[in-house]
Design an enzyme around this catalytic site. Structure first.
Site, PDB file in Angstrom:
ATOM      1  N   HIS A 114       0.824  -1.204   0.000  1.00 21.49           N
ATOM      2  CA  HIS A 114       0.000   0.000   0.000  1.00 21.49           C
ATOM      3  C   HIS A 114       0.862   1.260   0.000  1.00 21.49           C
ATOM      4  CE1 HIS A 114      -4.237  -1.633   0.875  1.00 21.49           C
ATOM      5  NE2 HIS A 114      -3.478  -2.625   0.464  1.00 21.49           N
ATOM      6  N   ASP A 115       2.060   1.169   0.549  1.00 23.24           N
ATOM      7  CA  ASP A 115       2.972   2.314   0.463  1.00 23.24           C
ATOM      8  C   ASP A 115       3.447   2.489  -0.977  1.00 23.24           C
ATOM      9  OD1 ASP A 115       4.599   4.443   1.255  1.00 23.24           O
ATOM     10  OD2 ASP A 115       6.330   3.123   1.472  1.00 23.24           O
TER      11      ASP A 115
ATOM     12  N   VAL B  44       1.115   3.920  -3.887  1.00 20.06           N
ATOM     13  CA  VAL B  44       0.645   5.313  -3.839  1.00 20.06           C
ATOM     14  C   VAL B  44       1.851   6.212  -3.554  1.00 20.06           C
ATOM     15  CG1 VAL B  44      -0.949   6.932  -2.752  1.00 20.06           C
ATOM     16  CG2 VAL B  44      -1.587   4.518  -2.991  1.00 20.06           C
TER      17      VAL B  44
ATOM     18  N   GLY C 231       4.741   5.872  -4.647  1.00 15.17           N
ATOM     19  CA  GLY C 231       6.000   5.108  -4.632  1.00 15.17           C
ATOM     20  C   GLY C 231       6.368   4.664  -3.229  1.00 15.17           C
TER      21      GLY C 231
ATOM     22  N   ASP D  13       7.815   5.204  -0.368  1.00 16.44           N
ATOM     23  CA  ASP D  13       8.406   6.398   0.251  1.00 16.44           C
ATOM     24  C   ASP D  13       7.881   6.651   1.657  1.00 16.44           C
ATOM     25  OD1 ASP D  13       5.834   7.176  -0.215  1.00 16.44           O
ATOM     26  OD2 ASP D  13       6.329   9.062  -1.214  1.00 16.44           O
TER      27      ASP D  13
ATOM     28  N   SER E 242       5.087   7.255   2.663  1.00 15.09           N
ATOM     29  CA  SER E 242       4.019   8.261   2.764  1.00 15.09           C
ATOM     30  C   SER E 242       2.801   7.670   3.474  1.00 15.09           C
ATOM     31  CB  SER E 242       3.628   8.772   1.375  1.00 15.09           C
ATOM     32  OG  SER E 242       3.394   7.694   0.496  1.00 15.09           O
TER      33      SER E 242
ATOM     34  N   PRO F  18      -5.240  -2.092  -5.640  1.00 16.47           N
ATOM     35  CA  PRO F  18      -6.039  -3.136  -6.285  1.00 16.47           C
ATOM     36  C   PRO F  18      -7.269  -3.480  -5.437  1.00 16.47           C
ATOM     37  CG  PRO F  18      -4.065  -4.079  -5.278  1.00 16.47           C
ATOM     38  CD  PRO F  18      -3.950  -2.589  -5.137  1.00 16.47           C
TER      39      PRO F  18
ATOM     40  N   HIS G  66      -0.806 -13.440  -0.040  1.00 20.62           N
ATOM     41  CA  HIS G  66      -2.048 -13.825   0.649  1.00 20.62           C
ATOM     42  C   HIS G  66      -1.950 -15.229   1.237  1.00 20.62           C
ATOM     43  CE1 HIS G  66      -4.585 -10.570  -1.655  1.00 20.62           C
ATOM     44  NE2 HIS G  66      -3.731 -10.060  -0.787  1.00 20.62           N
TER      45      HIS G  66
ATOM     46  N   ASP H 274       4.192 -19.962   2.403  1.00 16.08           N
ATOM     47  CA  ASP H 274       4.446 -21.152   1.573  1.00 16.08           C
ATOM     48  C   ASP H 274       3.612 -21.067   0.301  1.00 16.08           C
ATOM     49  OD1 ASP H 274       1.870 -21.644   2.392  1.00 16.08           O
ATOM     50  OD2 ASP H 274       2.436 -23.181   3.859  1.00 16.08           O
TER      51      ASP H 274
END
Ligand code: HEM
Ligand code: HEM
Length: 527
Positions: free
Chosen positions: A66-67, A70, A72, A74, A76, A163, A193, A253
């Protein structure tokens, strides 16, 4: 003359000025000089946090995605805004488990304690995400570093960049390809996941509201669908979660891919990887071959870590010390003036003390005799030969008149002029440096070839044309005279001795590791 000195100054100023921010490349050993233990510090912090709660591993890994997606990679995502309008406040990001944020914050605190102001939060998150994979039993891999933390964090800039669990393959690949991530990367990264949870509302449409003809998604394994309905009944408490990998939710795994083959992908975006013929063969490959999955996951994580990164133009922020730059620049100045070149040993860190009160008595004075010179240089492990060779630096540059005017007007009661001075030279000096000379008046240290690094300095001493008393004494004193005569005759001998002495000079009192720091700006301490 002035131009020459300005030229050297310009070279130094250019070398010391900081690079400006721009997109650039990351490197694995970015902090090897400025914070050599950064990875083990982060690793310890992540392990401690995992011992407190196993959620840490999945939470930090998702935080990384998630970083990166959005603004890049960074950090944020970690910015907290009192107005509640930062990236982390965007609806989808509200489901990011707090333990991921806490992991980075704790690791950053631990890193700051050892390397203040050196390591970015973005790099700490990238290292922590890798460590989470490893701690969950997944593959290890080197993490490229050198990210700068971003300056923008706005909830309003998130929409459309993360996504959705309802995405089909085309939507997934379209979004990932914007970040230079391929279909294989989509499939491999979705393997994250294998860890963690999803809230029921992210997939409940698959159970109760799939299509007019079938309320349950037909791609769901019927038994699995029943289990999900038990955990996530209609109108379930919004806090209820289900493991993304029903079989081994805390182990990294390839069971995730075997689940997809068996119709046990929790999110629609998971199951679609098996349903769509374009991705199915890769899912089967990863389901059957853990090594192939691990290899593809590592490749994709490294690519993910490069998304939109901000680095420093020189790619070397926090790596090269001003002390090393000065050592190299000094060597280069000798070479540019026509002197010998030589390798410069590197790895110095900047000192943390700079006080006028600590200078007195530590610099050689122009009136020093040989014993005084020797005594001072010996404290730094420099020999008599080193004193003589290093003084050869006075083949370049100037001295202010007041540093030697006593030799012209006030030498002794019996002789106002220093008798070791060549009389013609003394007369010339008196012209440049009259008794009432302007304090800015200067004279070349080497009257013959003041802009060339050569052995003329020693020839001058033989001719009584050493400008400073500390220069001329090298010939006057019988202990140093033979070496001066040798250097005057053999430029090769001088060059060799000068190089040896400069390398010794460059190792005087150097600080390495945590004894010092790597300054961001050579003119100020980092903190
Ligand atoms: C392929 C597109 C992806 C979609 C649509 C997607 C969507 C989701 C959703 C909806 C959840 C559940 C959130 C919740 O309800 O709390 C989730 C959880 C998670 N995602 Fe993804 N994700 C995707 C890719 C990735 C990638 C690339 C990674 C990391 C490399 C990742 C790591 C995780 C992890 C570890 C969790 C569990 C978090 C926890 O337990 O706290 N996901 N994802
Ligand atoms: C041996 C003991 C030394 C003494 C007593 C000494 C003293 C001095 C003095 C008084 C000046 C003139 C400063 C001024 O009035 O502006 C000077 C200039 C200079 N010194 Fe030394 N120095 C010594 C050794 C060295 C060494 C070891 C080096 C380098 C390896 C060096 C490099 C220079 C240079 C290049 C200048 C000219 C600077 C300019 O033109 O701006 N000196 N030195």
């Amino acid at each position: 003359m002035k131009l020459w000195r300005r030229g050297l100054l310009l070279v130094l100023v250019m070398m010391f000025s900081q690079g400006k921010e721009s997109e650039g490349q990351l490197v694995e050993n970015f902090y090897s000089a400025s914070c050599p233990n950064v990875e083990s510090i982060v690793n310890q912090a992540v392990s401690r946090k995992r011992d407190q709660t196993i959620i840490t591993l999945a939470a930090t890994l998702r935080l990384f995605l998630h970083d990166c997606f959005v603004e890049g990679c960074d950090a944020s995502i970690i910015i907290a805004s009192p107005n509640g309008d930062a990236e982390k406040n965007f609806a989808d990001n509200l489901s990011l488990a707090g333990d991921g944020f806490d992991t980075v914050i704790k690791a950053k605190q631990a890193v700051e304690a050892q390397c203040p102001g050196v390591v970015s939060c973005a790099d700490i998150l990238a290292v922590a995400a890798r460590d989470c994979v490893v701690l969950a039993g997944g593959p290890s891999f080197p993490v490229e570093l050198g990210r700068r933390d971003g300056l923008i964090s706005k909830a309003s800039r998130v929409a459309g960049n993360l996504p959705e669990p309802t995405f089909n393959l085309n939507q997934l690949t379209t979004m990932f390809s914007k970040h230079n991530l391929s279909l294989t990367d989509v499939i491999a990264l979705s393997g994250a996941h294998t860890l963690g949870f999803s809230h029921c509302n992210r997939f409940s449409d698959r159970l109760y509201n799939f299509s007019p003809s079938s309320t349950v998604d037909p791609s769901l394994n019927p038994d699995y669908a029943k289990q999900l309905m038990a955990t996530c009944p209609i109108a379930v408490d919004p806090n209820i979660v289900m493991t993304l990998d029903p079989d081994t939710p805390f182990t990294f795994d390839n069971a995730y891919y075997r689940n997809l083959v068996a119709g046990k992908g929790l999110l629609s975006s998971d199951q679609v990887l098996f349903s769509d013929s374009a991705s199915r063969s890769t899912v089967l490959n990863f389901a059957n071959n853990a090594d192939n999955f691990n290899g593809a996951f590592v490749t994709a994580m490294r690519k993910l870590g490069r998304v939109g990164v901000k680095t420093v133009e020189a790619q070397c922020l926090g790596i090269v010390s001003c002390a090393d730059i000065l050592a190299m620049a000094a060597r280069d100045c000798v070479f540019f003036a026509g002197g010998p070149s030589f390798p410069v040993e590197l790895g110095r860190h900047e000192g943390l003390i700079s006080k006028a009160s600590r200078v007195a008595g530590n610099l050689p004075e122009p009136f020093f005799d040989l014993l005084q010179l020797n005594t001072m240089f010996a404290k730094h492990n420099l020999s008599l030969t080193d004193v003589i060779a290093l003084s050869g630096a006075h083949t370049l540059g100037v001295s202010h008149c007041n540093r030697f005017s006593d030799r012209l007007y006030n030498f002794s009661s019996s002789s106002p002029v220093d008798p070791s001075l060549n009389p013609d030279y003394a007369k010339r000096l008196m012209v440049t440096c009259s008794k009432e000379a302007d304090p800015g008046a200067i004279s070349n240290l080497d009257p013959d070839t003041p802009f060339t690094f050569d052995n003329v300095y020693y020839k001058n001493l033989v001719g009584g044309k050493g400008l400073l008393s500390s220069d001329q004494v090298l010939l006057s004193d019988s202990a140093s005279q033979p070496t001066v005569l040798d250097f005057a005759k053999n430029p090769g001998n001088f060059d060799g001795a000068f190089v040896a002495a400069m390398r010794k000079l460059g190792s005087v009192g150097v600080k390495t590791g945590i004894q010092g720091e790597v300054r961001r700006d050579c003119t100020t301490f980092n903190s």
